[in-house]
Motif scaffolding. Structure first.
Motif, PDB file in Angstrom:
ATOM      1  N   LEU A  55       0.407  -1.354   0.018  1.00  0.00           N
ATOM      2  CA  LEU A  55       0.013  -0.138  -0.130  1.00  0.00           C
ATOM      3  C   LEU A  55       0.756   1.033   0.244  1.00  0.00           C
ATOM      4  O   LEU A  55       1.272   1.743   0.447  1.00  0.00           O
ATOM      5  N   MET A  56       1.333   1.660  -0.687  1.00  0.00           N
ATOM      6  CA  MET A  56       1.603   3.225  -2.021  1.00  0.00           C
ATOM      7  C   MET A  56       1.395   3.723  -0.660  1.00  0.00           C
ATOM      8  O   MET A  56       0.434   4.599  -0.412  1.00  0.00           O
ATOM      9  N   GLY A  57       2.144   5.056  -0.273  1.00  0.00           N
ATOM     10  CA  GLY A  57       2.017   6.540   0.464  1.00  0.00           C
ATOM     11  C   GLY A  57       1.583   6.257   1.960  1.00  0.00           C
ATOM     12  O   GLY A  57       0.450   7.172   2.385  1.00  0.00           O
ATOM     13  N   VAL A  58       1.370   5.119   2.821  1.00  0.00           N
ATOM     14  CA  VAL A  58       0.820   5.153   3.736  1.00  0.00           C
ATOM     15  C   VAL A  58       1.465   5.036   5.297  1.00  0.00           C
ATOM     16  O   VAL A  58       2.131   3.895   4.789  1.00  0.00           O
ATOM     17  N   GLY A  59       1.186   5.443   6.336  1.00  0.00           N
ATOM     18  CA  GLY A  59       2.018   4.982   7.076  1.00  0.00           C
ATOM     19  C   GLY A  59       1.401   5.337   9.070  1.00  0.00           C
ATOM     20  O   GLY A  59       2.194   5.716   9.887  1.00  0.00           O
ATOM     21  N   THR A  60       0.328   6.366   8.794  1.00  0.00           N
ATOM     22  CA  THR A  60      -0.049   6.201  10.479  1.00  0.00           C
ATOM     23  C   THR A  60      -0.506   5.130  10.948  1.00  0.00           C
ATOM     24  O   THR A  60      -0.857   3.823  10.122  1.00  0.00           O
ATOM     25  N   TYR A  61      -0.913   5.275  12.315  1.00  0.00           N
ATOM     26  CA  TYR A  61      -0.533   3.620  12.907  1.00  0.00           C
ATOM     27  C   TYR A  61      -2.548   3.301  12.434  1.00  0.00           C
ATOM     28  O   TYR A  61      -1.966   1.886  12.924  1.00  0.00           O
ATOM     29  N   ARG A  62      -3.785   3.848  12.358  1.00  0.00           N
ATOM     30  CA  ARG A  62      -4.738   3.201  12.223  1.00  0.00           C
ATOM     31  C   ARG A  62      -4.847   2.926  10.743  1.00  0.00           C
ATOM     32  O   ARG A  62      -5.583   1.606  10.269  1.00  0.00           O
ATOM     33  N   PHE A  82      -5.683  -4.859  18.339  1.00  0.00           N
ATOM     34  CA  PHE A  82      -5.469  -4.052  17.570  1.00  0.00           C
ATOM     35  C   PHE A  82      -6.663  -3.566  17.863  1.00  0.00           C
ATOM     36  O   PHE A  82      -6.718  -2.945  16.709  1.00  0.00           O
ATOM     37  N   ALA A  83      -7.476  -4.008  17.995  1.00  0.00           N
ATOM     38  CA  ALA A  83      -8.638  -3.783  18.510  1.00  0.00           C
ATOM     39  C   ALA A  83      -9.974  -2.074  18.351  1.00  0.00           C
ATOM     40  O   ALA A  83     -10.279  -1.453  17.436  1.00  0.00           O
ATOM     41  N   HIS A  84      -8.269  -1.700  18.847  1.00  0.00           N
ATOM     42  CA  HIS A  84      -8.784  -0.059  19.229  1.00  0.00           C
ATOM     43  C   HIS A  84      -8.283   0.667  17.740  1.00  0.00           C
ATOM     44  O   HIS A  84      -8.820   1.506  17.481  1.00  0.00           O
ATOM     45  N   TRP A  85      -7.159  -0.003  17.133  1.00  0.00           N
ATOM     46  CA  TRP A  85      -6.943   0.934  16.161  1.00  0.00           C
ATOM     47  C   TRP A  85      -7.275   0.626  14.544  1.00  0.00           C
ATOM     48  O   TRP A  85      -7.173   0.808  13.468  1.00  0.00           O
ATOM     49  N   LEU A  86      -7.765  -0.633  14.736  1.00  0.00           N
ATOM     50  CA  LEU A  86      -8.848  -0.847  13.473  1.00  0.00           C
ATOM     51  C   LEU A  86     -10.185  -1.108  13.058  1.00  0.00           C
ATOM     52  O   LEU A  86     -11.096  -0.624  12.487  1.00  0.00           O
ATOM     53  N   LYS A  87     -10.941   0.498  14.560  1.00  0.00           N
ATOM     54  CA  LYS A  87     -11.986   0.326  14.343  1.00  0.00           C
ATOM     55  C   LYS A  87     -11.580   2.540  14.091  1.00  0.00           C
ATOM     56  O   LYS A  87     -10.555   2.887  14.372  1.00  0.00           O
ATOM     57  N   PRO A  88     -12.596   3.204  13.888  1.00  0.00           N
ATOM     58  CA  PRO A  88     -12.605   4.257  12.949  1.00  0.00           C
ATOM     59  C   PRO A  88     -12.501   5.032  14.363  1.00  0.00           C
ATOM     60  O   PRO A  88     -12.966   5.235  14.923  1.00  0.00           O
ATOM     61  N   GLU A  89     -11.036   6.654  13.689  1.00  0.00           N
ATOM     62  CA  GLU A  89     -11.041   6.913  14.137  1.00  0.00           C
ATOM     63  C   GLU A  89     -12.212   8.061  15.295  1.00  0.00           C
ATOM     64  O   GLU A  89     -12.664   8.373  14.183  1.00  0.00           O
ATOM     65  N   MET A  90     -12.477   8.326  16.711  1.00  0.00           N
ATOM     66  CA  MET A  90     -13.690   8.619  17.242  1.00  0.00           C
ATOM     67  C   MET A  90     -12.996  10.795  16.774  1.00  0.00           C
ATOM     68  O   MET A  90     -11.908  10.840  17.011  1.00  0.00           O
ATOM     69  N   PRO A  91     -13.891  11.127  16.173  1.00  0.00           N
ATOM     70  CA  PRO A  91     -13.674  12.563  16.408  1.00  0.00           C
ATOM     71  C   PRO A  91     -13.794  13.196  17.390  1.00  0.00           C
ATOM     72  O   PRO A  91     -14.175  12.420  19.193  1.00  0.00           O
TER      73      PRO A  91
END
Length: 370
Positions: free
Chosen positions: A245-252, A360-369
């Motif tokens: 996956l090109m150009g992606v590097g954030t935890y989530r 890693f369930a926390h990171w697999l969920k959408p980021e909460m606003p």
């Protein structure tokens, strides 16, 4: 050693997998984050410092190396590995991303792309054949097909045209490729349209390439769209080949992409953040210029084994930043790259012991606003 990919373990609850990608310059344990060394150097780091971060494979940029110093000089030096003093695997992009990022300085046709150099105004013609010739001369282990990376947003009609052209250009890249010791990866385009992505993935899979990449993401679209694209595309790419996956590097985004079956990632985030005085710690970004760090004599991260965390304090790094000392950027780059590599290593270990979906369930969920 040639090229192969071996899956060593899978997650029962997701598409995540752990494997080993074999290259002529060594093994890459996946999933894995790959640091970016655009001009044959990961900014502010020596090869020894880079190796100490746990980096196994790194990236360089075909377009920028063509401008300076030129692929002929790199070839005379014995290839990119010799030139930059890096003995591990290297991947070069094709110049396709510059079709997107330098859109104001180029014209595009079926033949290829004409750029005006931002260095000296020189006219540069880049075609699929020329991109492969340059990458053959540079000598990286993995080379990328020349593609058209469309912007976000773009009309469906424009995305269809770019995706079709990317496939035609890939066929020309395959014909132009001359070296058996370099693996040519194809790139799936298709914008934010799952059906276009899926058709492109099916078309590319038929070509039996050594590896496959998902490109054209992280170009301005929201994270949830990236997740949707990857989930629709990755499962259609061949099981026995590495997926990048090109150009992606954030935890989530990495965790979610790994859950969809992605193996490799790259991004400039860790070194770019370092140059802005930011550290990646436990999933957060810390600005070390903040007053709260001036008298904080603990390491950046007590759990991190990197040179920066073992030798220096937050207060010291904060002092270096306030004093505009270049060492600050080196120390933060060492830590940030180590942090993202450790993140993917921890995921790998969790997959192998079937703990990924829970740990890693926390990171697999959408980021909460906020």
């Amino acid at each position: 050693m040639g090229f192969s990919f071996q899956c060593q373990g899978r997650c029962r609850h997701t598409q995540a997998r752990a494997g080993v990608f074999s290259t002529p310059h060594g093994l890459v344990e996946t999933p894995r984050f790959m640091p970016v060394g655009t001009l044959a150097n990961v900014k502010t780091l020596t090869p020894a410092q880079l190796q100490a971060t746990g980096a196994q494979m790194i990236l360089s940029n075909t377009y920028h190396l063509h401008l300076q110093p030129g692929e002929a000089i790199v070839q005379q030096a014995g290839g990119l590995h010799q030139f930059m003093g890096w003995s591990g695997p290297i991947l070069t992009d094709s110049g396709g991303f510059q079709v997107f990022s330098l859109s104001e300085m180029r014209s595009l046709s079926e033949e290829g792309v004409t750029f005006r150099s931002p260095r000296d105004g020189q006219i540069i013609h880049l075609t699929p054949e020329r991109s492969i010739q340059i990458q053959n001369a540079l000598g990286a282990d993995v080379i990328m097909a020349f593609d058209e990376c469309p912007p976000y947003p773009a009309s469906r009609e424009a995305i269809v045209a770019a995706t079709d052209r990317t496939y035609r250009w890939l066929e020309r890249c395959i014909t132009a490729h001359q070296r058996q010791d370099q693996a040519l990866f194809g790139i799936v385009q298709g914008g934010v349209y799952p059906d276009l992505r899926q058709q492109a993935a099916r078309d590319l899979a038929k070509l039996n390439l050594p590896g496959y990449a998902i490109g054209g993401v992280s170009v301005g679209e929201p994270p949830e769209l990236i997740k949707k694209i990857v989930q629709a595309t990755a499962p259609l790419l061949p099981e026995e080949k590495p997926r990048y996956l090109m150009g992606v590097g954030t935890y989530r985004e990495m965790a979610q992409a790994i859950a969809a079956g992605i193996d490799l990632f790259d991004c400039v985030i860790p070194t770019r953040l370092a140059r802005h005085g930011n550290a990646l710690v436990g999933g957060d970004r810390w600005n070390l210029r903040n007053n709260r760090f001036r008298e904080d004599f603990s390491p950046l991260d007590e759990t991190c084994p990197c040179y920066t965390c073992k030798q220096f304090t937050r207060a010291y790094v904060s002092h270096l930043l306030r004093s505009q000392e270049l060492l600050a950027y080196t120390l933060l780059s060492i830590h940030n790259i180590t942090e993202l590599i450790r993140f993917t290593q921890r995921i790998r270990e969790a997959i192998l012991s079937d703990r990924f979906a829970t740990e890693f369930a926390h990171w697999l969920k959408p980021e909460m606003p906020e």
